[in-house]
Design an enzyme around this catalytic site. Sequence first.
Site, PDB file in Angstrom:
ATOM      1  N   CYS A  19      36.464  34.783  18.908  1.00 38.15           N
ATOM      2  CA  CYS A  19      35.529  34.700  17.788  1.00 38.15           C
ATOM      3  C   CYS A  19      34.093  34.781  18.310  1.00 38.15           C
ATOM      4  CB  CYS A  19      35.743  33.372  17.076  1.00 38.15           C
ATOM      5  SG  CYS A  19      34.712  33.172  15.640  1.00 38.15           S
ATOM      6  N   GLU A  67       0.842  -1.202   0.000  1.00 40.78           N
ATOM      7  CA  GLU A  67       0.000   0.000   0.000  1.00 40.78           C
ATOM      8  C   GLU A  67       0.875   1.249   0.000  1.00 40.78           C
ATOM      9  OE1 GLU A  67      -0.866  -1.406   4.009  1.00 40.78           O
ATOM     10  OE2 GLU A  67      -1.115   0.682   4.591  1.00 40.78           O
ATOM     11  N   ASP A 113       2.769  10.460   3.056  1.00 45.87           N
ATOM     12  CA  ASP A 113       3.711  11.416   3.629  1.00 45.87           C
ATOM     13  C   ASP A 113       2.946  12.423   4.496  1.00 45.87           C
ATOM     14  OD1 ASP A 113       6.072  12.572   4.159  1.00 45.87           O
ATOM     15  OD2 ASP A 113       6.411  13.414   2.160  1.00 45.87           O
ATOM     16  N   CYS A 154      38.194  27.588  13.046  1.00 45.14           N
ATOM     17  CA  CYS A 154      38.752  28.862  13.451  1.00 45.14           C
ATOM     18  C   CYS A 154      39.499  28.621  14.758  1.00 45.14           C
ATOM     19  CB  CYS A 154      37.613  29.854  13.670  1.00 45.14           C
ATOM     20  SG  CYS A 154      38.121  31.263  14.646  1.00 45.14           S
ATOM     21  N   CYS A 180      36.211  36.472  12.790  1.00 45.54           N
ATOM     22  CA  CYS A 180      37.142  37.147  13.706  1.00 45.54           C
ATOM     23  C   CYS A 180      38.545  37.282  13.126  1.00 45.54           C
ATOM     24  CB  CYS A 180      37.200  36.412  15.036  1.00 45.54           C
ATOM     25  SG  CYS A 180      38.065  34.840  14.921  1.00 45.54           S
ATOM     26  N   CYS A 184      39.382  33.192   9.590  1.00 46.18           N
ATOM     27  CA  CYS A 184      37.964  33.081   9.941  1.00 46.18           C
ATOM     28  C   CYS A 184      37.209  34.317   9.451  1.00 46.18           C
ATOM     29  CB  CYS A 184      37.842  32.953  11.456  1.00 46.18           C
ATOM     30  SG  CYS A 184      36.163  33.141  12.054  1.00 46.18           S
ATOM     31  N   LYS A 226       2.839   4.549   0.975  1.00 47.21           N
ATOM     32  CA  LYS A 226       3.324   5.129   2.231  1.00 47.21           C
ATOM     33  C   LYS A 226       2.981   6.615   2.180  1.00 47.21           C
ATOM     34  CE  LYS A 226       7.371   5.363   5.232  1.00 47.21           C
ATOM     35  NZ  LYS A 226       7.303   6.772   5.570  1.00 47.21           N
ATOM     36  N   LYS A 282      11.117   2.770  -0.422  1.00 41.75           N
ATOM     37  CA  LYS A 282      11.092   4.220  -0.666  1.00 41.75           C
ATOM     38  C   LYS A 282      11.277   4.550  -2.147  1.00 41.75           C
ATOM     39  CE  LYS A 282      11.114   6.762   2.717  1.00 41.75           C
ATOM     40  NZ  LYS A 282      12.008   6.949   3.810  1.00 41.75           N
ATOM     41  N   TYR A 303      -4.386   2.466   8.646  1.00 43.23           N
ATOM     42  CA  TYR A 303      -3.626   1.325   8.112  1.00 43.23           C
ATOM     43  C   TYR A 303      -3.164   0.330   9.173  1.00 43.23           C
ATOM     44  CZ  TYR A 303       0.090   4.692   9.225  1.00 43.23           C
ATOM     45  OH  TYR A 303       0.885   5.617   9.836  1.00 43.23           O
TER      46      TYR A 303
HETATM   47  S1  IVH Z   1       2.549   0.867   8.965  1.00 40.88           S
HETATM   48  C1  IVH Z   1       4.183  -1.032  12.803  1.00 40.88           C
HETATM   49  N1  IVH Z   1       1.589   1.911   6.767  1.00 40.88           N
HETATM   50  O1  IVH Z   1       5.561   5.684   7.990  1.00 40.88           O
HETATM   51  C2  IVH Z   1       3.989  -0.417  11.457  1.00 40.88           C
HETATM   52  N2  IVH Z   1       3.001   3.255   8.105  1.00 40.88           N
HETATM   53  O2  IVH Z   1       8.391   5.304   8.341  1.00 40.88           O
HETATM   54  C3  IVH Z   1       3.273   0.844  11.509  1.00 40.88           C
HETATM   55  N3  IVH Z   1       3.323   5.511   7.236  1.00 40.88           N
HETATM   56  O3  IVH Z   1       5.501   5.856  11.476  1.00 40.88           O
HETATM   57  C4  IVH Z   1       3.375   1.615  10.306  1.00 40.88           C
HETATM   58  N4  IVH Z   1       2.038   5.310   5.478  1.00 40.88           N
HETATM   59  O4  IVH Z   1       3.741   7.173  10.176  1.00 40.88           O
HETATM   60  C5  IVH Z   1       2.360   2.105   7.845  1.00 40.88           C
HETATM   61  N5  IVH Z   1       0.622   2.711   4.837  1.00 40.88           N
HETATM   62  C6  IVH Z   1       1.394   2.901   5.892  1.00 40.88           C
HETATM   63  C7  IVH Z   1       2.036   4.128   6.128  1.00 40.88           C
HETATM   64  C8  IVH Z   1       2.843   4.259   7.233  1.00 40.88           C
HETATM   65  C9  IVH Z   1       2.823   6.121   6.157  1.00 40.88           C
HETATM   66  C10 IVH Z   1       4.256   6.140   8.178  1.00 40.88           C
HETATM   67  C11 IVH Z   1       3.958   5.917   9.637  1.00 40.88           C
HETATM   68  C12 IVH Z   1       5.218   5.341  10.205  1.00 40.88           C
HETATM   69  C13 IVH Z   1       6.235   5.754   9.214  1.00 40.88           C
HETATM   70  C14 IVH Z   1       7.446   4.864   9.227  1.00 40.88           C
END
Ligand code: IVH
Length: 719
Positions: free
Chosen positions: A467, A128, A132, A461, A440, A437, A130, A332, A240
């Site tokens: 300084c 799923e 931000d 420095c 000074c 520096c 992630k 990532k 989630y």
């Molecule tokens: S699961 C124990 N699912 O990413 C696992 N986290 O880098 C709990 N985050 O602290 C996290 N989307 O704030 C999970 N689909 C997703 C997420 C997610 C964003 C964040 C969350 C976590 C951080 C870790």
Amino acid sequence: MSEYSSVDVEALNEDQAAAELKRLSAEISKHDTRYYADDDPEISDGDYDALRQRNDRIERRFPYLVRDDSPSKKVGVKVSRGFEKVKHAVPMLSLGNAFSDEDVVDFDERVRRFLSLEKSAKLDFTAEPKIDGLSISIRYENGKLVQAATRGDGAEGENVTQNVLTIDELPKQIVANDFPDVFEVRGEIYMSNSDFAALNEKQIQVKGKVFANPRNAAAGSLRQLDVSITKQRPLKLFAYAWGEVTGGVDSLPSDTQSGMFKALERWGFPVNPLTKVCSSADEMIAHYKMIEEQRASLGYDIDGVVYKVDRLDYQERLGFRSRAPRWAIAHKFPAEKATTIIEGIDIQVGRTGALTPVARLLPVTVGGVVVSNATLHNKDYIEGKGQNGEELRGGHDLRVGDTVTIQRAGDVIPQIVDVDISKRPSDAEPFEFPTLCPICKSHVTREINEKTKKKDAVSRCSGGLACSAQVLERLKHFVSRGAFDIDGMGDKVIDEFYELGLVKTLPDIFTLEKRDADNELSKIANREGWGKTSAQNLFEAINSSRKVELARLIYGLGIRHVGETTGRMLARHYGNVEVFSSAMKLVAADKQGAEYHALIDIDGLGDAVANSLADFFAEEHNVSVFDRLLEQLDVQDVEAVEDTSPVSGKTVVFTGKLEKMSRSEAKAMAERLGAKVSGSVSAKTDLLVAGPGAGSKLKKAESLGVKVVSEDGWFELID
Ligand code: IVH
């Protein structure tokens, strides 16, 4: 600052008081907006409280001057400036990262290995986006939303219940017969890209804070003490995961992550539609690519894809490692890059004297954030050489005018990762790293690493005492316990006096009383928070510190690598301040000379210390401060070490709790008796003095056959 802002309340006349009340009202109101509405305070909580207190005190003295817009009359503005803390019953964890397809394959293999599953055995994962945003834990009791807390440090967050209640799409009351009595739903609060753009536009109109990206906007909007502001901000949420649940995992309506997803959705929580069950690493990677392709058109920011083991019993078996689960990982997206031009290179001087070059860039947007600076780390980095001597950017240096690629990964500071030499202007000159520096004008030095014998990456420095970038830290060190130990002159007082220009360098501490008496400055006794007695006590403490041991003086100078022990070694070696001072000047004049070698030969003192002393005393700015300081002091000669003492020449270690003397006293006593004090037990140790609670050191001493005595035994021994 108005012209009366530093006049004590008691000394204000009526006109001045009225002017001050006007200023304070405007000032406090400005800080309220910055704090409550913008989530971007400009001053510390302490400074803010001081403003309010001053306002209150003036109002108490001149009640008939209280203004209609007085901060003391405003209702609704909370004086308390923080959220209540909430302990998470189940910690809120972070996730490990995967950056490549191989990392995903490794993750699948790692999980299989841990669970002893064959390569062919069925193992499903959910995949799923992630999100931000910022994570949140929302607690329901008997179906009712009762508490919401931010992640904080994972163990303890902030109570933002009232703020979370303003989120429209979040159910506040859940009626479902399979909804647990206690259920903490976890998810991510975020702001959509279009809401973010509209908010910023509004902020520009009202001259409020403009947010750098949707994540900051979401965080800033949620963490408002004035909930009516949060209410106006369009926050959203994706659920989630979960935290505490009555009856634990077994009482959940499903035994899989994907099943729980469906339950969350059924209970009314928004869940991400791009969630999919994958049955191999290849499928996860394919889903990742699909999500990455859609990234720009999703309408909200994501920074990767999260994979979770689907079976909850597997999740339980896999458990956690440090602060991340073994059963989940975040894949990532690659860091975002952009091209721009270096318009200038500035040098910043830090509190320890480190010179850091910073590239001023033609502003450019990278991953939704406008970037106009990038750190250039150090001189070698600009020249195209990495930490370990490897080539950077094909060995090309960086020059003003260069076209460069910058990269920003997550919250990391933007980095310059490449330079396009074909676009270098013909008149671009190599950057000349300063040898003096910029603040000074003291010499810039680079230490030699004792192990590698190579130059350290950091340029510093050497004018620590002169300084202005460094002197505040030096002053604080100078008055601290191991050094001059001036009672009543803590960090806060140093900050205050430095800011007022009363103490700008070490000798100023000792001329303060005279200048105060001469009325060159408004009297300290009349300043806010001070009085006659406290000023007098301070002057007395300063005066009694004039009589000082040489070791404390040397340590107090704050020279790199010269700690308390080295200070004592040097003091013992040179015996008095005149000898020390003239030796140091010779050391500085010739790093090959006899005096330098004599210095290195002092037992246990290395090249790094000698070098750093030489650099310090080679800088005439420091020497001038040092000489002026000596005029103010009565530096004690070092008591001759007793050769005849029973511990003379022995190596002693103290451990456990000492009841009759402090550690530093014990150390000083042993050293006065000619012993060498060490922190660890080895075959070279002659004596271990062990107080109650001694542990591993005592064991080691016993196994090595080192003589062990109690604290009383120590006193008997030295008589
Ligand atoms: S699961 C124990 N699912 O990413 C696992 N986290 O880098 C709990 N985050 O602290 C996290 N989307 O704030 C999970 N689909 C997703 C997420 C997610 C964003 C964040 C969350 C976590 C951080 C870790």
